[in-house]
Design a protein around this motif. Structure first.
Motif, short mmCIF file in Angstrom:
data_model
loop_
_atom_site.label_atom_id
_atom_site.label_comp_id
_atom_site.label_asym_id
_atom_site.label_seq_id
_atom_site.Cartn_x
_atom_site.Cartn_y
_atom_site.Cartn_z
N THR A 388 -34.96 -98.67 10.87
CA THR A 388 -35.59 -99.48 12.07
C THR A 388 -35.95 -100.24 12.10
O THR A 388 -35.67 -101.05 12.87
CB THR A 388 -36.31 -98.49 12.39
OG1 THR A 388 -37.67 -98.49 10.93
CG2 THR A 388 -36.40 -96.71 12.61
N THR A 389 -35.90 -101.17 10.65
CA THR A 389 -36.17 -103.12 10.94
C THR A 389 -34.94 -103.31 10.30
O THR A 389 -35.64 -104.81 10.49
CB THR A 389 -37.54 -102.98 9.93
OG1 THR A 389 -37.15 -102.67 8.50
CG2 THR A 389 -38.44 -102.38 10.42
N GLY A 390 -34.41 -102.68 9.56
CA GLY A 390 -33.07 -104.12 8.62
C GLY A 390 -33.81 -104.31 7.76
O GLY A 390 -32.44 -104.90 6.87
N GLU A 391 -35.31 -104.51 7.44
CA GLU A 391 -35.52 -104.97 5.92
C GLU A 391 -34.51 -103.96 4.73
O GLU A 391 -34.38 -103.32 5.09
CB GLU A 391 -36.74 -104.74 5.63
CG GLU A 391 -37.26 -105.30 6.92
CD GLU A 391 -38.89 -105.40 6.24
OE1 GLU A 391 -39.40 -105.18 5.77
OE2 GLU A 391 -39.73 -106.54 7.63
N THR A 392 -33.89 -104.76 3.50
CA THR A 392 -34.10 -103.99 2.74
C THR A 392 -35.55 -104.28 1.44
O THR A 392 -35.64 -105.33 1.64
CB THR A 392 -32.51 -104.47 1.96
OG1 THR A 392 -32.72 -105.81 2.04
CG2 THR A 392 -31.16 -104.46 2.90
N ARG A 393 -34.15 -103.18 0.38
CA ARG A 393 -35.29 -103.41 -1.20
C ARG A 393 -34.55 -103.32 -2.25
O ARG A 393 -33.80 -102.01 -1.88
CB ARG A 393 -36.47 -102.78 -0.29
CG ARG A 393 -36.10 -100.78 -0.74
CD ARG A 393 -37.82 -100.06 -0.62
NE ARG A 393 -37.71 -99.25 -0.46
CZ ARG A 393 -37.49 -98.22 -1.57
NH1 ARG A 393 -37.12 -98.71 -2.32
NH2 ARG A 393 -37.88 -96.39 -1.20
N ARG A 394 -34.88 -102.78 -2.93
CA ARG A 394 -34.40 -102.83 -4.33
C ARG A 394 -35.27 -101.34 -5.10
O ARG A 394 -35.61 -102.17 -4.95
CB ARG A 394 -33.95 -103.49 -5.41
CG ARG A 394 -32.47 -104.57 -4.29
CD ARG A 394 -31.77 -105.88 -5.69
NE ARG A 394 -32.84 -106.27 -6.28
CZ ARG A 394 -32.12 -106.38 -7.85
NH1 ARG A 394 -31.17 -106.57 -7.88
NH2 ARG A 394 -33.37 -107.46 -8.42
N GLU A 395 -34.83 -100.35 -5.54
CA GLU A 395 -35.19 -99.84 -6.26
C GLU A 395 -33.98 -99.65 -7.83
O GLU A 395 -33.16 -99.05 -7.92
CB GLU A 395 -35.28 -98.36 -5.60
CG GLU A 395 -35.96 -97.12 -6.76
CD GLU A 395 -36.69 -96.15 -5.65
OE1 GLU A 395 -36.62 -95.19 -6.46
OE2 GLU A 395 -37.14 -96.59 -4.67
N VAL A 396 -35.15 -99.22 -8.55
CA VAL A 396 -34.76 -99.60 -10.02
C VAL A 396 -33.34 -97.60 -10.43
O VAL A 396 -34.67 -96.61 -10.36
CB VAL A 396 -35.95 -99.59 -11.18
CG1 VAL A 396 -34.29 -99.30 -12.50
CG2 VAL A 396 -35.80 -101.38 -11.45
N VAL A 397 -33.14 -97.51 -10.59
CA VAL A 397 -31.96 -96.21 -10.64
C VAL A 397 -31.75 -95.91 -11.96
O VAL A 397 -31.90 -94.88 -12.68
CB VAL A 397 -31.04 -95.90 -9.55
CG1 VAL A 397 -31.32 -95.87 -8.03
CG2 VAL A 397 -30.08 -97.12 -10.01
N GLU A 398 -31.36 -97.07 -12.95
CA GLU A 398 -31.44 -97.60 -14.41
C GLU A 398 -31.90 -98.00 -15.00
O GLU A 398 -31.92 -99.32 -14.66
CB GLU A 398 -30.19 -96.62 -15.00
CG GLU A 398 -29.30 -96.73 -16.50
CD GLU A 398 -29.57 -94.98 -16.60
OE1 GLU A 398 -29.67 -95.42 -18.21
OE2 GLU A 398 -30.09 -94.32 -15.68
N PRO A 399 -32.94 -98.13 -15.56
CA PRO A 399 -33.84 -99.38 -16.58
C PRO A 399 -32.42 -99.05 -18.39
O PRO A 399 -31.93 -98.50 -18.03
CB PRO A 399 -35.32 -98.55 -17.33
CG PRO A 399 -35.02 -96.89 -17.54
CD PRO A 399 -33.50 -96.30 -16.40
#
Length: 832
Positions: A388-399
């Motif tokens: 909806t906003t087009g904003e992106t983020r990152r999330e850790v999927v493997e530390p």
């Protein structure tokens, strides 16, 4: 499971061991040869005219191992091997008579490949324990092949640096070898006694001859080693080598081109005479062989072959107990992102980058093997976008994660061992950690007629809470003579989980198994060999107790005097199966009707230019219209000793199978489906010489699934028609790979590889697509086109010292300077 019964089986197993180990050992005659130390090394050129060979002792009187076990070698094929040693290593000069030298078979292959070839090989066991040897083979075409052989099992991933030459003459052919001490493990003693065997393959007749006779009626190949005496006051050189590499990639995908430059190094260091450190710094596995990917509809993940060199070479200790599946290191991330209703995955990585890895392995003079493995992988992110906003983020999927293994393996007797294995995965932060440990016993009685085995393993997974599971098995086998027998029991609890560093699929079962086999020990009639095997398995669910499966299996294999191989078999589950895994929910099961399965195969003589492999396999279920048919065809054509082509096609047609679809409103949905799969693969090789090759490989995988109706799984395992479920679950999957690779071993241990790769895949929710539209769908998808060049160069510490200092004063191979003059040592090296 009745654990009291298991404890009884385990106690009985231990009692059997004490009885077995107290038996009197048969005397196994061991050939012996005493070899002299030489001063002037021979030139490795395939001509035995050097002074070093003049008074060398001769190992002779070879004996046929296959197919006529124990028959003396004919005079026309007399094989004599001269053996000497010096401060650098050990030398072999083999004279192999052949009445028709112009017919000696000498097909060229890549290194570590044997084709339609005569060959000569040496097995050396520096610890003389009759369990693990190093294998050095040279073919009549001059191609080298080396491997580690443990109790008859060959690991060809090991690569040594040694020297050989062959020459065909009017009497047959000659094979000459020099094996440096840097490639052999032996104890730090002034007087050495090594295990030795040597063999010759006479390919025209497909006969194999060994120096120390092999009794194929019992025991593993390695217990029949002969012995070398006379090696005294030798020292292993400093075992330190570096293999730096440079690689460059130009990748084009979906209209985007990127260029990647890499550099790194592999390091090997001999900590002492027995233990070696292997380390990979800034690894690059971009030229690894592609995976044979499939459309997986089963309850378990696909287990792929390891193609990365660091994880295949010298890993025999780490594979003890099957707790280590190396694809976990640098494999898929361990977590899937948490998404809000408006978010979607923009980029989810399919693998985790390896920062570095090392392994330490070796064996003490007391035959205790010790292995330590450690690897570190980097923190990895998924990219998520809010639609909806087009904003992106990152999330850790493997530390940041650490993977390590400890192995202790104590060998004793001729064929026995007790091993302990521990694997551990530690992830930074609040991510999942895991540990698994196993104890393994593999004991053979002193007569090498009875084998006893047992293991116990435990797994711990630490996430929100600690989950513990275990597995174990115990069994006994008669391993000698024409008649072979075995029986065993094994179990896994519901929470057994080694999937952070290993691979486990089925759990929550106890299984009882028995086997009877009959074989020819000598050719009879028109058959060189015959194998008949009968197997029975009975399986129950552990929690809660429930019948799972009773399976009977018969299979056979025959080889004629003309080397036509054929065989077949029959399998049945007369009482059907309760499948605990396909529903994907604990405690649920699916009733699968009984089936019978028949198959047959044949394989023509590989000595011919055209060879053919055919396999037919048919399953018929006790349900109207349900069956599965498999057909495989694999012709091979050798155009010349340099050029050959292989083709393989495999088709599978499965009708009316029941398969898991999903969960809807707490209902477990199954579908009645037809599935058709076709796999075509082509490979061709042009071998310029024994150091240079061009290899082409192609694979196309196609699988379609069409659903006709849907059902709801009932508590009793039956399926009830569900007319409300209407989602489209049809699918067609294509996977396409092309590799064109040029390889050049331009120096010992050094390689240049130029690779072109093309890969694409497609997945659509449709089936019954015609051939033209299917390929249009595939070729409309983005494809990867990649060109890469990788150059690695082997650097030995002892040679580097020679480069840095005065060559005439350098110690190029790192042995005791007091033994012989330095100039003489350097002259030896030049002759190689």
């Amino acid at each position: 499971m009745n654990f009291a019964l298991y404890r009884l089986c385990f106690t009985t197993f231990l009692l059997f061991n004490f009885v077995a180990l107290s038996q009197t050992k048969d005397s196994i005659p061991r050939k012996k040869i005493t070899i002299p130390r030489i001063v002037e090394a021979p030139k490795i050129d395939g001509v035995l005219n050097d002074a070093a060979w003049q008074n060398a002792p001769i190992a002779t009187n070879f004996v046929e191992r296959q197919p006529n076990n124990g028959k003396p070698i004919p005079d026309s094929l007399q094989t004599d091997v001269k053996i000497v040693y010096d401060d650098l290593g050990i030398y072999f000069g083999a004279t192999l008579k052949d009445p028709e030298p112009d017919k000696i078979l000498k097909e060229l292959t890549e290194r570590d490949g044997i084709g339609n070839d005569d060959f000569f090989f040496v097995l050396l066991n520096g610890y003389n324990d009759r369990q693990q040897s190093l294998q050095f083979i040279v073919t009549a075409a001059g191609v080298q092949y080396d491997a580690k052989m443990t109790n008859g099992n060959e690991d060809s991933s090991w690569n040594g640096i040694w020297y050989s030459a062959v020459k065909i003459n009017e009497n047959g052919w000659v094979a000459e070898m020099f094996i440096p001490y840097s490639e052999i493990r032996f104890p730090n003693k002034s007087v050495q006694v090594w295990g030795l065997n040597m063999e010759r393959e006479f390919r025209r007749k497909r006969t194999r001859y060994s120096w120390s006779p092999i009794d194929n009626s019992k025991g593993a190949y390695s217990i029949y080693d002969g012995e070398i005496y006379g090696i005294e006051n030798v020292q292993a050189p400093t075992r330190l080598s570096f293999q730096p590499y440079l690689s460059a990639y130009v990748n084009d995908y979906d209209g985007k081109t990127e260029t990647i430059l890499n550099g790194g190094m592999d390091l090997k260091y001999g900590i002492n005479d027995a233990f070696t450190l292997d380390m990979v710094l800034i690894p690059d596995f971009g030229q690894s062989k592609f995976d044979a990917e499939v459309l997986n509809l089963s309850a378990f993940e696909t287990q792929y072959e390891e193609n990365r060199g660091f994880f295949t070479e010298g890993t025999e200790l780490f594979t003890k107990g099957n707790l280590f599946y190396s694809r976990r290191v640098g494999g898929n991330p361990s977590k899937y992102p948490n998404l809000s209703e408006s978010e979607e995955i923009k980029n989810y990585p399919t693998s985790v980058a390896l920062i570095n890895a090392f392994k330490i392995s070796g064996r003490t003079d007391g035959n205790l093997g010790i292995g330590i493995f450690n690897a570190i992988t980097e923190k990895t992110y998924a990219e998520i976008q809010d639609v909806t906003t087009g904003e992106t983020r990152r999330e850790v999927v493997e530390p940041l994660a650490n993977y390590n293994i400890l192995v202790l393996d104590q060998r004793f007797g001729d064929n026995s061992s007790i091993s302990f294995v521990n694997t551990n995965v530690l992830r930074e932060g609040y991510f999942r950690d895991a540990n698994a440990s196993g104890l393994y016993m593999d004991l053979t009685n002193k007569n090498n007629t009875i084998n006893y085995f047992a293991n116990a393993e435990g797994s711990w997974v630490m996430e929100d809470s600690t989950k513990f599971g275990m597995e174990g098995n115990a069994g006994i086998s008669k391993i000698n003579g024409s008649h072979r027998l075995s029986g065993e029991v094994d179990f896994r609890t519901q929470d057994y989980d080694i999937n952070d560093m290993g691979y486990s699929s089925e759990t929550n079962y106890i299984r009882y198994g028995a086997y009877y086999g009959y074989r020819y020990l000598q050719p009879k009639g028109n058959l060189n060999n015959l194998f008949l095997n009968f197997n029975v398995n009975y399986t129950r669910r552990l929690k809660t107790d429930l019948y799972s499966n009773f399976l009977f299996n018969f299979n056979s294999s025959f080889t004629t005097k003309e080397y036509l191989g054929f065989g077949g078999g029959f399998e049945m589950t007369p009482f059907g199966t309760n499948d605990f895994y396909e529903p994907r929910v604990k405690g649920k099961y699916l009733q699968v009707p009984d089936y019978y399965n028949v198959w047959g195969w044949f394989s023509t003589d590989y000595r011919k230019k055209l060879a053919l492999d055919v396999n037919v396999d048919w399953y018929k279920y006790n349900e109207n219209g349900r069956d599965r048919f498999i057909f495989e065809l694999g012709p091979k054509y050798r155009v010349s000793d340099k050029f050959k082509m292989f083709f393989n096609t495999a088709v599978t047609f499965s009708k009316n199978e029941d398969g898991f679809v999903g969960i809807s409103n707490d209902d477990i949905i199954f579908g009645k489906r037809d599935r058709n799969t076709v796999v075509n693969a082509v490979e061709s090789q042009y071998i310029f010489n024994n150091k240079m090759a061009l290899n082409f490989s192609f694979r196309h995988y196609y699988s379609e699934v069409a659903y006709s109706e849907f059902f709801t799984l009932q508590p009793n395992g039956e399926l009830l028609e569900n007319s409300f479920y209407s989602e489209n679950r049809d699918a067609t999957y294509n996977n396409w790979n092309i590799d064109l690779r040029f390889s050049w071993w331009f120096a010992p241990g050094s390689q240049l590889t130029l690779l072109y790769r093309n890969a694409m895949e497609s997945f659509v929710n449709d089936s019954r697509i015609n051939l033209s539209n299917n390929f249009n769908n595939l070729f409309d998808k983005p494809s990867l086109n990649s060109i890469s060049l990788r150059v690695s160069y082997y650097l030995d510490y002892n040679r580097i010292k020679g480069w840095v200092g005065n060559r005439s004063k350098a110690n190029p191979v790192g042995f005791n300077d007091s033994k012989i003059p330095r100039q003489r040592k350097y002259d030896k090296l030049k002759k190689l």
